[in-house]
Design an enzyme around this catalytic site. Structure first.
Site, short mmCIF file in Angstrom:
data_model
loop_
_atom_site.label_atom_id
_atom_site.label_comp_id
_atom_site.label_asym_id
_atom_site.label_seq_id
_atom_site.Cartn_x
_atom_site.Cartn_y
_atom_site.Cartn_z
N CYS A 74 -1.36 -8.04 -5.51
CA CYS A 74 -1.76 -8.11 -4.10
C CYS A 74 -0.99 -7.01 -3.38
O CYS A 74 0.24 -6.99 -3.42
CB CYS A 74 -1.38 -9.48 -3.54
SG CYS A 74 -1.59 -9.61 -1.76
N CYS A 181 -6.60 -2.86 -1.29
CA CYS A 181 -6.49 -4.32 -1.39
C CYS A 181 -7.18 -4.68 -2.69
O CYS A 181 -8.23 -4.11 -3.02
CB CYS A 181 -7.18 -4.99 -0.20
SG CYS A 181 -7.52 -6.75 -0.40
N1 DGL Z 1 -5.74 -9.06 -2.16
C1 DGL Z 1 -4.71 -8.90 -1.20
C2 DGL Z 1 -4.24 -7.45 -1.13
O1 DGL Z 1 -4.34 -6.74 -2.11
C3 DGL Z 1 -4.86 -9.42 0.19
C4 DGL Z 1 -5.95 -10.26 0.62
C5 DGL Z 1 -5.57 -11.16 1.76
O2 DGL Z 1 -5.52 -10.72 2.91
O3 DGL Z 1 -5.27 -12.31 1.46
O4 DGL Z 1 -3.73 -7.01 -0.13
#
Ligand code: DGL
Length: 251
Positions: A74, A181
């Protein structure tokens, strides 16, 4: 630490599956525990303190399960908490993802670039350092508020509507798109529909390579000659998410 133990990998939801897929290409024989924190998503709008607490809860769970390494799949959690976790849990390696903005600097410096990421990532100190170090002076930083949620929901129509509303204005004006993301690689086709022909930059293949190096360095590569096991945990016990997660793995 034991070679046969699993690698823990987590995200605010199933988006981190895009990272796991890259890892599986080069480390198919490892065992994995994937933690999808859907009870607490999105991470993108949360404070540093909240993200630290959520990450710490997951890290403790992985340590209890005797994981040999932890992948922060993430960008938001990596930007806000990787350093905190590394300083606090010194006995386990953390491998964190970051938006592939340096790749633009290395391979496509002269092209106009759109960085798509959460608000949390774009506002983070860590990303700002990266951005100012590799700024090509033709970059738009776009905080995609709510987009990870829409992707998590999986409704293609809503995804297309979101992208049309927010990105159409950049059609023809950008050549590079940084997928900052881990949810966004799941909608590359839809992004392309709105923006036209663009080149995507994704940090996941680099993270996978880095993870492999770390395992080799620490003599932690699993030598079993069969495919590893992937365990999926969702913090809200959402069976639908589990189903989608394994479907995406197989795609
Ligand atoms: N998948 C996450 C990232 O790479 C974030 C998604 C979210 O906002 O929960 O930042």
């Amino acid at each position: 630490m034991n070679k046969n133990e699993a690698i823990g990998i987590f995200d605010s939801g199933i988006g981190g599956v895009t990272v796991l897929k890259e890892i599986l290409k080069i480390l198919p024989n490892e065992n994995y525990i994937y933690y999808s924190d859907s009870r607490n998503n999105p991470y993108g709008d949360k404070s540093d303190k909240q993200i630290n607490e959520l990450c710490e809860y997951i890290v403790k769970l992985f340590i209890k399960q005797k994981c040999k390494a932890i992948v922060i799949a993430c960008n938001t959690a990596s930007a806000k908490s990787a350093q905190y976790l590394r300083e606090k849990y010194t006995n386990i390696p953390f491998i964190a993802i970051e938006p592939a903005y340096k790749m633009v600097y290395d391979y496509a410096y002269s092209e106009p670039t759109l960085v798509m990421a959460t608000k949390g990532t774009i506002e983070s100190e860590k990303f700002n350092f990266l951005y100012h170090t590799y700024d090509n002076h033709k970059t738009i930083l776009f905080p995609c508020i709510g987009l990870a949620d829409v992707i998590e929901e999986g409704n293609k129509e809503k995804i297309r509507k979101y992208l049309k509303e927010h990105l159409e204005t950049y059609r023809g004006n950008v050549k590079n798109v940084v997928l900052g993301c881990t949810h966004y690689p799941l909608i590359q086709e839809e992004i392309q529909e709105v923006l036209g022909q663009v080149t995507f930059f994704n940090g996941a293949p680099y993270l996978a390579k880095h993870l492999k190096e770390i395992l080799i360095e620490n003599d932690l590569i699993n030598n079993q000659d069969k495919e590893g096991i992937i365990q999926f945990i969702d913090s809200s016990n959402d069976e639908q998410k589990k189903k989608r997660f394994f479907e995406i793995i197989k795609e």
